[in-house]
Design an enzyme around this catalytic site. Structure first.
Site: not given
Ligand code: FAD
Length: 507
Positions: A89, A150, A261
């Site tokens: 990723h 996240d 956040e």
């Protein structure tokens, strides 16, 4: 047998000109695969693709050590490089090895997790384990890791090689600060245990070390008691400095939220109606009349963990904290979800995007650490002028207090105690020529970086790609000397993680 090996070697040589014969006969618990390796030439960024000669599917740590030793013994003239691949990723080919060997850490990830429950609870996991699986296993013991990303479908080795940052990092530091011990296979094939008290230099080097000093085969992750539920809250601001002032207040407030956040929102249609499918507005009438079109807005996103029996106390704490904030009063949206649902929230978006064919598109992400003293300056130019809209991916903005972070790791941060993480998480539409095209987004990213440079903002990139070693030297600044020295000790032939393009431009 000899005939068989010779004919195999001829066959392989015809297909792949330079597979060393010795690799085809090496004795392993797992196996090397020389075909059908397209997956290892892909990553989430979808902009770079380099085919490996072979992929190792290790069944044991000794497989990894054997392969590295084998290539190490070929000496400095061998062109073969080795990249560990967690979930692939990364964004710019960092987990790829052009005509080299990719180690698919997923096969190792299937090894058992070992829990230690006591005053200091922890779990020993494989470097290829996925965070989502660690979460599920830990919850069986009523425990959880402290610091997250996240998105949880990433490998332990992959995030620990960078930092692993999310809305809990203001309190616990990034994931690299929540690891007690590592087992690492160095660039010479040696298997080494390291921690704050044992082989400390390697331990600090590997954490945030971009895979340069060794392959993480095991990690001891710190755990704490897990909550059952999460109160998840969103509120809106129209003014950046009010928004950031409230964020800064919250990260240092007593009994504050567990996750803090923020998001930038520009030209987003139907914002409130989108939220309504998951969140409940406190003022349904006024929020339904709210029109966001064309305005620059900032969304503060908060979460407070709780167990069902503590709900009244939790609500009181939340009221107390919210009463100190200056958001647009009727934009308060709340919901209650399970702890797993909250942490795994991005996966639901992944499934939706996958079903529309929008997950496997180019992702020209740009993530920056910005010193607090420069964040208003940055916001004015980047969000106010350079950004036309936020419809091709979220933009995250949140502060973290560096004093909670261990500065001995390889991670590079700006030179101030309070810093902001700003992430432009764009996706490009392949056939487009407009503002959602790859070219357009890359151009905007460059404008942002150019602005940071000319305005001397003292910004550092997270997950960067640089083409020249001098750019890396600049990135590491005073940490470069130590970084390069560690490379010469632990991976002197520069075999590992060639896709980072730091020590030899082989891709
Ligand atoms: P890979 O892409 O497989 O590898 C990344 C690098 O680490 C490569 O250089 C590779 O060679 C090296 N590597 C992999 N495994 C090992 C190992 N065992 N030992 C040594 N080196 C190794 N990051 C954050 O900090 N916070 C976030 O909130 C966040 N959210 C994300 C959301 C999404 C949807 C995506 C795609 C990425 C996100 N990231 C985030 C970035 C992510 O943490 C990094 O890209 C991470 O490297 C991905 O892990 P991976 O297992 O896919 O690593």
């Amino acid at each position: 047998m000899v005939l068989f090996l010779t004919s195999l070697a001829i066959k392989l040589n015809l297909c792949f000109t330079s597979i060393p014969l010795s690799l085809t006969t090496i004795d392993l618990d797992g196996h090397l695969s020389f075909a059908d390796n397209e997956f290892a030439a892909k990553d989430f960024g979808n902009q770079y693709s380099y085919s490996p000669l072979a992929v190792l599917h290790p069944k044991s740590v000794s497989d990894i050590s054997t392969i590295i030793k084998h290539i190490w013994q070929m000496g400095p003239n061998s062109e073969l490089k080795i990249a560990a691949r967690g979930r692939g990723h990364s964004l710019h080919g960092q987990s790829q090895a052009n005509r080299g060997i990719v180690i698919s850490m997923e096969s190792l990830g299937r090894q058992e997790m070992q829990f230690h429950i006591g005053n200091t609870s922890y779990v020993d996991v494989s470097g290829g384990a996925l965070w989502i699986n660690i979460l599920h296993e830990s919850l069986k013991y009523g425990l959880t890791p402290k610091s997250w990303t996240d998105y949880l479908h990433l490998s332990v080795g992959g995030t620990l090689s960078n930092a692993g940052i999310s809305g809990q990092a203001f309190r616990h530091g990034p994931q690299i600060n929540n690891v007690h011990q590592l087992e690492v296979v160095t660039g010479k094939g040696q298997v080494v245990n390291c921690s704050e008290s044992q082989n400390t230099d390697l331990f600090h080097g590997v954490l945030g070390g971009l895979g340069q000093f060794g392959i993480i085969t095991r990690a001891r992750i710190s755990l704490q008691p897990a909550p059952h539920m999460v109160k998840w809250i969103r509120v809106l601001y129209s003014d950046f400095s009010t928004f950031s002032k409230d964020q800064e207040y919250l990260i240092s407030a007593e009994n504050t939220f567990d996750y803090i956040e923020g998001l930038v929102i520009k030209n987003k249609k139907n914002l409130m109606s989108d939220w309504r499918s998951n969140f409940t507005p406190q003022d349904s009438v006024r929020s339904s009349q709210f029109i966001s079109d064309g305005k620059l807005l900032f969304c503060l996103e908060l979460a407070k963990n709780f167990n069902t029996e503590e709900i009244d106390l939790t609500n009181k704490e939340i009221q107390r904290l919210l009463s100190q904030l200056s958001y647009i009063s009727f934009t308060l949206f709340t919901t209650e979800v399970s702890y797993v649902e909250f942490l795994d929230r991005v996966h639901s978006s992944e499934l939706k995007l996958q079903s529309k064919g929008l997950w496997e598109v180019p992702h020209p992400w740009l993530t920056l650490f910005i010193p607090k003293s420069k964040i208003n300056n940055f916001a004015e130019e980047a969000f106010g002028n350079l950004l036309k809209d936020t419809n091709n991916g979220p933009i995250l903005v949140y502060p973290v207090n560096k004093s909670k972070w261990n500065n001995k790791t390889s991670l590079v941060l700006p030179d101030e105690d309070l810093i902001y993480l700003v992430a432009f998480l764009s996706h490009a539409v392949p056939s487009s020529n407009g503002s959602d095209s790859l070219d357009h987004i890359l151009k905007r990213n460059k404008q942002i970086l150019d602005f940071c440079k000319t305005a001397h903002l003292g910004v550092k990139q997270y997950l960067p790609r640089y083409n020249k070693q001098e750019d890396w030297m600049h990135h590491f600044g005073p940490k470069w000397e130590v970084f390069a020295k560690r490379k010469s000790i632990y991976d002197p032939l520069a075999l590992l993680a060639p896709g980072q393009r730091i020590f030899r431009n082989v891709l």
